[in-house]
Design an enzyme around this catalytic site. Structure first.
Site, PDB file in Angstrom:
ATOM      1  N   GLY A  13       0.413  -1.050  -0.523  1.00 54.78           N
ATOM      2  CA  GLY A  13      -0.107  -0.115   0.348  1.00 54.78           C
ATOM      3  C   GLY A  13       0.741   1.077   0.524  1.00 54.78           C
ATOM      4  O   GLY A  13       0.807   2.018  -0.713  1.00 54.78           O
ATOM      5  N   THR A 122      -5.053 -12.496  -3.777  1.00 55.73           N
ATOM      6  CA  THR A 122      -3.878 -13.295  -3.747  1.00 55.73           C
ATOM      7  C   THR A 122      -3.767 -14.264  -4.509  1.00 55.73           C
ATOM      8  O   THR A 122      -4.602 -15.180  -4.716  1.00 55.73           O
ATOM      9  CB  THR A 122      -3.170 -13.667  -1.975  1.00 55.73           C
ATOM     10  N   ASP A 123      -2.395 -14.822  -5.344  1.00 50.38           N
ATOM     11  CA  ASP A 123      -2.400 -15.716  -5.590  1.00 50.38           C
ATOM     12  C   ASP A 123      -2.335 -17.661  -4.933  1.00 50.38           C
ATOM     13  O   ASP A 123      -3.288 -18.577  -4.914  1.00 50.38           O
ATOM     14  CB  ASP A 123      -0.496 -16.005  -5.840  1.00 50.38           C
ATOM     15  N   GLU A 124      -2.492 -16.552  -3.345  1.00 53.25           N
ATOM     16  CA  GLU A 124      -2.514 -17.927  -2.448  1.00 53.25           C
ATOM     17  C   GLU A 124      -4.113 -18.826  -2.530  1.00 53.25           C
ATOM     18  O   GLU A 124      -4.404 -19.823  -1.820  1.00 53.25           O
ATOM     19  CB  GLU A 124      -2.146 -17.733  -1.184  1.00 53.25           C
ATOM     20  N   TYR A 146      -5.428 -17.911   6.802  1.00 51.26           N
ATOM     21  CA  TYR A 146      -4.733 -16.985   6.076  1.00 51.26           C
ATOM     22  C   TYR A 146      -5.516 -17.012   4.402  1.00 51.26           C
ATOM     23  O   TYR A 146      -5.978 -15.762   3.977  1.00 51.26           O
ATOM     24  CB  TYR A 146      -3.164 -15.935   5.557  1.00 51.26           C
ATOM     25  N   LYS A 150      -8.848 -14.958   2.625  1.00 48.50           N
ATOM     26  CA  LYS A 150      -8.842 -13.590   1.549  1.00 48.50           C
ATOM     27  C   LYS A 150      -9.625 -14.449   0.235  1.00 48.50           C
ATOM     28  O   LYS A 150      -9.783 -13.404  -0.235  1.00 48.50           O
ATOM     29  CB  LYS A 150      -7.434 -13.973   0.639  1.00 48.50           C
ATOM     30  N   ASN A 176       5.384 -10.730  -3.223  1.00 45.98           N
ATOM     31  CA  ASN A 176       6.051  -9.564  -3.321  1.00 45.98           C
ATOM     32  C   ASN A 176       7.448  -9.035  -2.914  1.00 45.98           C
ATOM     33  O   ASN A 176       7.397  -9.453  -1.295  1.00 45.98           O
ATOM     34  CB  ASN A 176       5.187  -8.051  -3.359  1.00 45.98           C
ATOM     35  N   LYS A 185       8.224 -11.781   7.525  1.00 43.78           N
ATOM     36  CA  LYS A 185       8.029 -12.112   5.516  1.00 43.78           C
ATOM     37  C   LYS A 185       9.187 -12.229   5.383  1.00 43.78           C
ATOM     38  O   LYS A 185      10.506 -12.177   6.287  1.00 43.78           O
ATOM     39  CB  LYS A 185       7.661 -11.586   5.084  1.00 43.78           C
TER      40      LYS A 185
HETATM   41  P1  NAD Z   1       1.110  -5.430   5.261  1.00 44.48           P
HETATM   42  O1  NAD Z   1       1.204  -6.678   6.221  1.00 44.48           O
HETATM   43  O2  NAD Z   1       2.202  -5.074   4.835  1.00 44.48           O
HETATM   44  O3  NAD Z   1       0.070  -4.192   5.781  1.00 44.48           O
HETATM   45  C1  NAD Z   1      -1.143  -4.134   5.657  1.00 44.48           C
HETATM   46  C2  NAD Z   1      -2.340  -2.557   5.629  1.00 44.48           C
HETATM   47  O4  NAD Z   1      -2.858  -2.804   6.827  1.00 44.48           O
HETATM   48  C3  NAD Z   1      -0.592  -2.234   7.740  1.00 44.48           C
HETATM   49  O5  NAD Z   1      -0.616  -1.390   7.579  1.00 44.48           O
HETATM   50  C4  NAD Z   1      -1.889  -2.142   8.571  1.00 44.48           C
HETATM   51  O6  NAD Z   1      -2.171  -1.389   9.839  1.00 44.48           O
HETATM   52  C5  NAD Z   1      -3.542  -2.024   8.163  1.00 44.48           C
HETATM   53  N1  NAD Z   1      -4.458  -3.137   8.449  1.00 44.48           N
HETATM   54  C6  NAD Z   1      -4.121  -3.897   9.042  1.00 44.48           C
HETATM   55  N2  NAD Z   1      -5.552  -4.536   9.384  1.00 44.48           N
HETATM   56  C7  NAD Z   1      -6.285  -3.590   9.071  1.00 44.48           C
HETATM   57  C8  NAD Z   1      -8.031  -3.333  10.109  1.00 44.48           C
HETATM   58  N3  NAD Z   1      -8.481  -3.416  10.176  1.00 44.48           N
HETATM   59  N4  NAD Z   1      -8.447  -1.789   9.246  1.00 44.48           N
HETATM   60  C9  NAD Z   1      -6.984  -1.102   8.379  1.00 44.48           C
HETATM   61  N5  NAD Z   1      -6.095  -1.222   8.073  1.00 44.48           N
HETATM   62  C10 NAD Z   1      -5.299  -2.346   8.341  1.00 44.48           C
HETATM   63  O7  NAD Z   1       0.795  -6.123   3.825  1.00 44.48           O
HETATM   64  P2  NAD Z   1       1.083  -6.645   2.266  1.00 44.48           P
HETATM   65  O8  NAD Z   1       2.077  -7.334   2.108  1.00 44.48           O
HETATM   66  O9  NAD Z   1       1.170  -4.928   1.665  1.00 44.48           O
HETATM   67  O10 NAD Z   1      -0.520  -6.750   1.904  1.00 44.48           O
HETATM   68  C11 NAD Z   1      -1.402  -6.200   0.942  1.00 44.48           C
HETATM   69  C12 NAD Z   1      -2.300  -6.349  -0.024  1.00 44.48           C
HETATM   70  O11 NAD Z   1      -1.921  -7.482  -0.451  1.00 44.48           O
HETATM   71  C13 NAD Z   1      -3.163  -7.193   1.836  1.00 44.48           C
HETATM   72  O12 NAD Z   1      -4.438  -7.952   0.790  1.00 44.48           O
HETATM   73  C14 NAD Z   1      -2.788  -9.127   0.981  1.00 44.48           C
HETATM   74  O13 NAD Z   1      -3.228  -9.978   0.989  1.00 44.48           O
HETATM   75  C15 NAD Z   1      -2.125  -8.941  -0.340  1.00 44.48           C
HETATM   76  N6  NAD Z   1      -1.069 -10.077  -1.313  1.00 44.48           N
HETATM   77  C16 NAD Z   1       0.002  -9.066  -0.521  1.00 44.48           C
HETATM   78  C17 NAD Z   1       1.517  -9.703  -0.891  1.00 44.48           C
HETATM   79  C18 NAD Z   1       2.765  -9.924  -0.468  1.00 44.48           C
HETATM   80  O14 NAD Z   1       3.914 -10.168  -0.807  1.00 44.48           O
HETATM   81  N7  NAD Z   1       2.956  -8.973   0.382  1.00 44.48           N
HETATM   82  C19 NAD Z   1       0.577 -11.336  -2.486  1.00 44.48           C
HETATM   83  C20 NAD Z   1      -0.145 -11.295  -2.887  1.00 44.48           C
HETATM   84  C21 NAD Z   1      -1.373 -10.351  -2.367  1.00 44.48           C
HETATM   85  P1  TYD Z   2       6.043 -15.828   3.888  1.00 46.20           P
HETATM   86  O1  TYD Z   2       7.438 -14.420   3.400  1.00 46.20           O
HETATM   87  O2  TYD Z   2       5.793 -15.854   4.820  1.00 46.20           O
HETATM   88  O3  TYD Z   2       5.361 -15.556   2.378  1.00 46.20           O
HETATM   89  P2  TYD Z   2       4.197 -16.928   2.135  1.00 46.20           P
HETATM   90  O4  TYD Z   2       3.913 -17.403   3.071  1.00 46.20           O
HETATM   91  O5  TYD Z   2       3.065 -16.455   2.045  1.00 46.20           O
HETATM   92  O6  TYD Z   2       4.684 -17.161   0.625  1.00 46.20           O
HETATM   93  O7  TYD Z   2       7.383 -17.116   2.845  1.00 46.20           O
HETATM   94  C1  TYD Z   2       7.799 -17.188   1.781  1.00 46.20           C
HETATM   95  C2  TYD Z   2       8.288 -18.706   1.790  1.00 46.20           C
HETATM   96  O8  TYD Z   2       9.965 -18.079   3.059  1.00 46.20           O
HETATM   97  C3  TYD Z   2       7.655 -19.797   2.174  1.00 46.20           C
HETATM   98  O9  TYD Z   2       7.702 -20.618   1.416  1.00 46.20           O
HETATM   99  C4  TYD Z   2       7.997 -20.066   3.846  1.00 46.20           C
HETATM  100  C5  TYD Z   2       8.904 -19.392   3.566  1.00 46.20           C
HETATM  101  N1  TYD Z   2       9.660 -19.216   5.012  1.00 46.20           N
HETATM  102  C6  TYD Z   2      11.139 -20.116   6.309  1.00 46.20           C
HETATM  103  O10 TYD Z   2      11.376 -20.812   5.407  1.00 46.20           O
HETATM  104  N2  TYD Z   2      11.142 -19.810   7.307  1.00 46.20           N
HETATM  105  C7  TYD Z   2      10.399 -18.245   7.702  1.00 46.20           C
HETATM  106  O11 TYD Z   2      11.345 -17.791   8.872  1.00 46.20           O
HETATM  107  C8  TYD Z   2       9.455 -17.148   6.617  1.00 46.20           C
HETATM  108  C9  TYD Z   2       8.683 -15.857   7.391  1.00 46.20           C
HETATM  109  C10 TYD Z   2       9.146 -18.143   5.546  1.00 46.20           C
END
Ligand code: NAD
Ligand code: TYD
Length: 332
Positions: A13, A122-124, A146, A150, A176, A185
């Site tokens: 975001g 999400t792809d998940e 999770y 979603k 990402n 992550k």
């Molecule tokens: P993040 O955890 O970094 O950020 C989430 C944000 O949402 C935070 O700023 C948090 O304060 C806010 N938030 C949480 N609960 C809230 C609530 N109840 N009300 C208002 N705000 C709230 O997440 P991200 O990695 O930036 O992911 C953003 C979106 O993208 C999510 O919907 C996630 O499912 C999706 N997504 C993420 C990835 C990835 O790799 N990070 C991949 C695919 C999809």
């Molecule tokens: P993560 O960043 O949690 O994203 P996602 O579960 O959404 O893919 O994890 C990425 C990959 O890394 C996943 O296969 C789990 C692995 N992982 C570890 O092996 N050790 C860790 O401590 C974490 C956080 C993730």
């Protein structure tokens, strides 16, 4: 364009808000509860932009959402509980924010005169990809709390398009990477620990595959969907860059100049999806492609974390309770 960006103080975001404000023709109102994962430091560099507005509020609070959606053309809904491990530790937060928070926003959106409602799914939601890359028409088979939450929200968004004609577009991206990702992550957590000379808790054999998409490429994809996406449609956004976790970790260690002896194999995540993989043909037809070359993007990302030690330390502190409990069993 007047944007309401939920979760705009989180990882994707905040990058997206920065990306859109750079255009010069957008206003971005961020609605964010500032949970452990949200941080105003993530948007500090745009906070004085006249187009930027921050509202602290919870997407589960109907009144906060109704207020925030006023005078909005486009909603981009990122806000979510996003960490698999946290959702396994306690699924309630993911269910509340991801399902009920999204429902709240959809309800408020019915009353607003929106051009687009972009749901960041999400792809998940497809579950693990054991065969060919998933296409948008494939079945949803989420396997963890999770991804199930979603998928619930994703289906509810589709229902609001069909039932109420809401101009919903669903965006499903792969993992990402880039600056400002919360250090729970894989990449930022392991940078944090490697920089401190601490062991890296690799789940299982470390051969699980993720398709890494640079956050900047993802921001361009979301922007394109606002402009050219078709309401009611779903778009996959892949990185076309599938890597086993161990390859990602080795590249990170190489950039940091840290030894591979930091790698420590620990008990696997329950229900760990072994691979995610998306077919991106549909968004490519709109003219999008992932641009950032993996090794360059990853090395730049790792350097960003190395240069932002204070940001890493402060971020970890906010979520330390969970991290300590989760990794206690895993040699933290
Ligand atoms: P993040 O955890 O970094 O950020 C989430 C944000 O949402 C935070 O700023 C948090 O304060 C806010 N938030 C949480 N609960 C809230 C609530 N109840 N009300 C208002 N705000 C709230 O997440 P991200 O990695 O930036 O992911 C953003 C979106 O993208 C999510 O919907 C996630 O499912 C999706 N997504 C993420 C990835 C990835 O790799 N990070 C991949 C695919 C999809
Ligand atoms: P993560 O960043 O949690 O994203 P996602 O579960 O959404 O893919 O994890 C990425 C990959 O890394 C996943 O296969 C789990 C692995 N992982 C570890 O092996 N050790 C860790 O401590 C974490 C956080 C993730």
């Amino acid at each position: 364009m007047r944007l309401l960006v939920t979760g705009g103080a989180g990882f994707i975001g905040s990058n997206f808000v920065r990306h859109m404000l750079r255009r010069g023709d957008c206003r971005a109102r961020v609605l964010d509860a500032l949970t452990y994962a949200g941080n105003l430091d993530n948007v500090a560099d745009v906070s004085s932009d006249p187009g930027f507005e921050f509202v602290r509020g919870d997407v589960c609070d109907p009144e906060a959402v109704r207020q925030a959606i006023r005078d909005t053309d486009v909603v981009v809904h990122f806000a979510a509980e996003t960490h698999n491990d946290r959702s396994i530790h306690g699924p309630g937060g993911a269910a509340a924010t991801n399902v009920m928070g999204t429902l709240n926003l959809l309800e408020a959106a019915r009353e607003a005169d929106l051009d687009r409602f972009i749901f960041i799914s999400t792809d998940e939601v497809y579950g693990e990809a054991l065969g060919p890359p998933k296409t948008e028409t494939d079945r949803l088979q989420p396997r963890g709390p999770y991804s199930a939450s979603k998928a619930g929200a994703d289906l509810m968004c589709q229902a609001y398009h069909v039932t109420y004609g809401l101009p919903v577009i669903i965006h499903r991206a792969t993992n990402n990477y880039g600056p400002y990702q919360y250090p729970e992550k894989l990449i930022p957590l392991f940078c944090y620990r490697a920089l401190r000379g601490e062991s890296l808790p690799v789940y299982g054999d470390g051969m699980q595959v993720r398709d890494w998409l640079h956050v900047g490429d993802n921001c361009r994809a979301i922007e394109l969907l606002i402009e050219r996406g078709e309401p009611g449609e779903i778009y996959n956004v892949p990185g076309d860059n599938e890597r086993p976790n161990l390859d990602v970790i080795r590249l990170m260690l190489d950039e940091l100049g840290k030894p591979e002896s930091l790698i420590s194999f620990v008990e696997d995540r329950p229900g760990h999806d072994v691979r995610y993989s998306l077919n991106g043909g549909k968004i490519e037809l709109l003219g999008w492609d992932a641009d950032v070359e993996w090794e360059d993007g990853m090395r730049r990302t790792v350097r960003w974390y190395a240069e932002h030690r204070e940001w890493l330390e402060a971020s970890v502190k906010r979520g330390e309770d969970f991290l300590k409990q989760w990794y206690a069993k895993r040699g933290w």
